[in-house]
Design a protein around this motif. Structure first.
Motif, PDB file in Angstrom:
ATOM      1  N   ILE A 270       0.860  -1.176   0.000  1.00  0.00           N
ATOM      2  CA  ILE A 270       0.000   0.000   0.000  1.00  0.00           C
ATOM      3  C   ILE A 270       0.895   1.224   0.000  1.00  0.00           C
ATOM      4  O   ILE A 270       1.840   1.322   0.794  1.00  0.00           O
ATOM      5  N   VAL A 271       0.630   2.135  -0.893  1.00  0.00           N
ATOM      6  CA  VAL A 271       1.425   3.354  -1.029  1.00  0.00           C
ATOM      7  C   VAL A 271       0.545   4.543  -0.672  1.00  0.00           C
ATOM      8  O   VAL A 271      -0.554   4.706  -1.222  1.00  0.00           O
TER       9      VAL A 271
ATOM     10  N   MET B   3       8.362   8.811  11.735  1.00  0.00           N
ATOM     11  CA  MET B   3       7.158   8.325  11.043  1.00  0.00           C
ATOM     12  C   MET B   3       7.186   6.810  10.858  1.00  0.00           C
ATOM     13  O   MET B   3       6.194   6.117  11.107  1.00  0.00           O
ATOM     14  N   GLN B   4       8.339   6.272  10.449  1.00  0.00           N
ATOM     15  CA  GLN B   4       8.450   4.827  10.213  1.00  0.00           C
ATOM     16  C   GLN B   4       8.273   4.064  11.512  1.00  0.00           C
ATOM     17  O   GLN B   4       7.602   3.033  11.556  1.00  0.00           O
ATOM     18  N   ALA B   5       8.891   4.567  12.602  1.00  0.00           N
ATOM     19  CA  ALA B   5       8.770   3.880  13.886  1.00  0.00           C
ATOM     20  C   ALA B   5       7.326   3.880  14.368  1.00  0.00           C
ATOM     21  O   ALA B   5       6.813   2.873  14.883  1.00  0.00           O
ATOM     22  N   ALA B   6       6.635   4.995  14.190  1.00  0.00           N
ATOM     23  CA  ALA B   6       5.237   5.066  14.614  1.00  0.00           C
ATOM     24  C   ALA B   6       4.379   4.105  13.805  1.00  0.00           C
ATOM     25  O   ALA B   6       3.483   3.427  14.356  1.00  0.00           O
TER      26      ALA B   6
ATOM     27  N   ARG C 284       4.948  -6.975   6.710  1.00  0.00           N
ATOM     28  CA  ARG C 284       6.278  -7.427   6.298  1.00  0.00           C
ATOM     29  C   ARG C 284       7.304  -6.308   6.342  1.00  0.00           C
ATOM     30  O   ARG C 284       8.445  -6.526   6.767  1.00  0.00           O
ATOM     31  N   ALA C 285       6.963  -5.119   5.886  1.00  0.00           N
ATOM     32  CA  ALA C 285       7.939  -4.023   5.912  1.00  0.00           C
ATOM     33  C   ALA C 285       7.214  -2.703   5.790  1.00  0.00           C
ATOM     34  O   ALA C 285       6.138  -2.614   5.212  1.00  0.00           O
ATOM     35  N   VAL C 286       7.866  -1.649   6.394  1.00  0.00           N
ATOM     36  CA  VAL C 286       7.363  -0.288   6.311  1.00  0.00           C
ATOM     37  C   VAL C 286       8.539   0.607   5.949  1.00  0.00           C
ATOM     38  O   VAL C 286       9.633   0.484   6.520  1.00  0.00           O
ATOM     39  N   SER C 287       8.305   1.495   4.989  1.00  0.00           N
ATOM     40  CA  SER C 287       9.362   2.440   4.630  1.00  0.00           C
ATOM     41  C   SER C 287       8.744   3.811   4.404  1.00  0.00           C
ATOM     42  O   SER C 287       7.658   3.925   3.847  1.00  0.00           O
ATOM     43  N   VAL C 288       9.481   4.843   4.900  1.00  0.00           N
ATOM     44  CA  VAL C 288       9.064   6.227   4.712  1.00  0.00           C
ATOM     45  C   VAL C 288      10.249   6.964   4.112  1.00  0.00           C
ATOM     46  O   VAL C 288      11.351   6.949   4.694  1.00  0.00           O
TER      47      VAL C 288
ATOM     48  N   ASP D 277       6.689  16.665   1.239  1.00  0.00           N
ATOM     49  CA  ASP D 277       5.913  15.437   0.992  1.00  0.00           C
ATOM     50  C   ASP D 277       6.766  14.201   1.219  1.00  0.00           C
ATOM     51  O   ASP D 277       7.950  14.144   0.831  1.00  0.00           O
ATOM     52  N   TYR D 278       6.080  13.154   1.788  1.00  0.00           N
ATOM     53  CA  TYR D 278       6.730  11.873   2.075  1.00  0.00           C
ATOM     54  C   TYR D 278       5.925  10.743   1.395  1.00  0.00           C
ATOM     55  O   TYR D 278       4.704  10.824   1.267  1.00  0.00           O
ATOM     56  N   ARG D 279       6.639   9.716   0.986  1.00  0.00           N
ATOM     57  CA  ARG D 279       6.038   8.519   0.365  1.00  0.00           C
ATOM     58  C   ARG D 279       6.137   7.380   1.365  1.00  0.00           C
ATOM     59  O   ARG D 279       7.220   7.009   1.804  1.00  0.00           O
ATOM     60  N   ILE D 280       4.974   6.808   1.703  1.00  0.00           N
ATOM     61  CA  ILE D 280       4.913   5.725   2.694  1.00  0.00           C
ATOM     62  C   ILE D 280       4.543   4.444   1.961  1.00  0.00           C
ATOM     63  O   ILE D 280       3.517   4.366   1.267  1.00  0.00           O
TER      64      ILE D 280
END
Length: 602
Positions: free
Chosen positions: A498-499, A520-523, A538-542, A553-556
């Motif tokens: 999901i983006v 943001m990533q830790a939260a 599985r994974a989260v990236s910001v 702007d950030y891409r999650i």
């Protein structure tokens, strides 16, 4: 040989003389009026007809007639081998007597030709002599065939006749037309009576009008000679009117009798069907049985031959060719067997029906010949579609499982994904070898998919005709399979991502690329782990994406397991909520669109 040569030369000279004498009027030459010339022509005609006795080396009619038993005895004594049985001897005697009678007729006509005085009579007698001579020649050939019991065709020189397809077709249609005429004889007779009745009725009306007119004219007191003429015409037209009236009455009675005797349509049809069964039913039954025996027998033989061969040999070209020829012969041989039965029974009506049926099929096949050639190539596995390859049929991919007279297409990922259809339905299609690991359908039953229009749902059923999708609310949506494939479904069964995008205010520019992405990533990792089941996240990236017009702007990106697909909409909303909470917690401002107004100076 010299005797034969002399006889042939004599016959040729006499025939030339006859032709020269009779062809003169036809060629425009004047005929001699003298009696001597007429007598000479008659003598030539007589000599020519008499020379027929030299054909096949037989004695003249007069010599045979002098002693009828001489010719017969000579024929019988010339026979070698076993003596004739009494029946054969009586038949030969009967044929001999017929020959003697025919030869007497030839002599009588010859004498009449000699005695004829006018040209017309001579021409008529000459034509009669030619007919009798042809009949005599045929009778002698029949006598020889029966007496000698050998094939006389090598000794008979016949002129080659040109092929006339119209005449041959007419001969073929005669039995059929005769049967139709017999079946409709009563209806045609009634129709003829009605037509004749209408004609006679019109004649009767016109004649009565003429009588009335003449009677009116006579009432006007015409003069003597005119009155006589009118009375004569009145008598004539009264006679015609009376004849027309009587004829009309007779025809009307005949028509009424025919209508009273006529059967009802059901009775007439039943009667004809009964007559057909009684006369041709057995022939038809035997013909159908012959066709079935040949058809089933050859098909059974083809099946047994394929079973006896090795399994891997079924795909060889020789096996396919043999199977094709056997199947073709099963039909053609069956039709030939039917024709043989009708021919043996002398049923020319049914035989003509079969021949016309075959001619019709042949004529219709001319227009479909290219398609039939392609079908044969497909059966032999030489066409544009090959066994074991991938084909797109009705916008759905299939594997060509087998190719014969029927093609078998298989898609292992679809319910009811096996289609068997005539091989001619594949004409115009193209196949290709399937790629390694290439899927036969983009989805499987039970998968969660996201369509191009944003619809999220689970595959509850998929078949070659339709795909049924169940959305998050439980509603079922049915898509035709080609329309479903055009939606480019994203399969979420194994893993997906999901983006989302999020922005903060420019006042935090100093920490925008360092501290903000990490927090943001830790939260997100902490909050999403509690929102999802174990193993689904599985994974989260910001990452910092861009400096926008009014925000940073950030891409999650969130990598998820396929089991989390039903919660994808909840996860999207949760990402935005978690990031807003993080902004509140760390004092980050969320920007909004700014509009700056500049006042123009005076």
């Amino acid at each position: 040989m010299s005797r034969r040569f002399f006889q042939s030369m004599t016959l040729a000279i006499l025939l030339i003389l006859v032709w020269a004498g009779t062809a003169g009027p036809l060629l425009g030459q004047p005929s001699a009026p003298e009696d001597g010339a007429q007598a000479q022509t008659a003598v030539e005609e007589s000599a020519a007809l008499a020379s027929a006795a030299l054909v096949d080396g037989e004695p003249s009619p007069s010599s045979e007639r002098a002693n009828p038993q001489v010719g017969l005895t000579a024929e019988l004594e010339a026979e070698q081998g076993d003596p004739l049985d009494p029946t054969a001897l009586e038949s030969l005697k009967a044929l001999h007597q017929a020959l003697v009678s025919k030869e007497q007729q030839v002599d009588e006509v010859q004498q009449q030709l000699v005695a004829a005085q006018d040209q017309v009579t001579r021409e008529e007698l000459a034509d009669r002599l030619r007919e009798l001579r042809a009949e005599l020649y045929e009778d002698r050939r029949q006598f020889d065939r029966y007496a000698l019991e050998i094939d006389l065709s090598p000794f008979i020189e016949e002129e080659a006749e040109s092929f006339d397809w119209q005449q041959e077709l007419s001969n073929l249609l005669k039995p059929i037309l005769a049967e139709l005429k017999s079946a409709t004889a009563e209806s045609r007779a009634i129709g003829d009576l009605r037509a004749e009745l209408d004609t006679i009725g019109e004649r009767k009306t016109q004649a009565q009008q003429a009588v009335d007119r003449l009677q009116w004219l006579l009432q006007q007191a015409p003069s003597g000679s005119l009155r006589e003429r009118l009375e004569a015409r009145l008598e004539h037209w009264q006679r015609l009117a009376g004849e027309a009236k009587n004829r009309y009455t007779a025809l009307d009675l005949q028509l009424q009798n025919k209508l009273e005797e006529r059967q009802s349509l059901l009775d007439e049809t039943t009667s004809y069907a009964r007559h057909f069964v009684q006369t041709r039913g057995l022939n038809l039954l035997l013909a159908v049985a012959a066709f079935a025996v040949v058809f089933v027998g050859v098909r059974w033989l083809a099946t047994q031959l394929m079973r006896l061969r090795k399994p891997q040999a079924e795909n060889q070209f020789s096996s396919r060719l043999a199977l094709l020829l056997l199947h073709a012969f099963s039909v053609l041989g069956g039709l030939l067997a039917m024709m043989a039965v009708f021919n043996a029974a002398g049923d020319w009506f049914m035989l003509g029906i079969i021949i016309i049926f075959l001619l019709g099929i042949g004529w219709a096949s001319i227009h479909t010949l290219p398609s039939q050639i392609e079908s044969v190539k497909l059966i032999l596995n030489l066409g544009t579609v090959r066994e074991g390859e991938r084909i797109l049929f009705n916008a759905v991919p299939y594997r060509v499982e087998s190719l014969a007279f029927r093609a078998k297409l298989v898609n292992p990922e679809l319910d009811g994904g096996v289609q068997e259809l005539p091989v001619r339905d594949l004409v115009g299609y193209h196949s290709r070898p399937a790629g390694e690991g290439e899927a036969w359908f983009p989805t499987r039953q039970g998968d969660w998919v996201l369509l191009e229009d944003g619809l999220l749902g689970q595959i509850s059923h998929q078949s070659p005709s339709a795909v049924r999708l169940t959305d998050l609310g439980g509603a079922e949506i049915l898509f035709p399979t080609p329309d479903f494939l055009q939606q480019h479904p994203q399969r979420l069964a194994e893993r997906f991502r999901i983006v989302e995008h999020f922005g903060i205010d420019y006042r935090h520019l100093s920490i925008a690329t360092t501290e903000v992405p990490d927090r943001m990533q830790a939260a997100l990792e902490e909050a999403l782990s509690s929102l999802l089941d174990e193993g689904q996240l599985r994974a989260v990236s910001v990452i910092f994406q861009s400096a926008g017009a009014s925000s940073l702007d950030y891409r999650i990106e969130v990598q998820l397991a396929g089991a989390a697909a039903p919660r994808s909409e909840l996860i999207r909303a949760g990402i935005q909520r978690i990031l807003v909470d993080a902004c509140n917690r760390h004092g980050w401002a969320i920007p909004f669109t700014h509009i700056t107004l500049h006042q123009a100076s005076d």
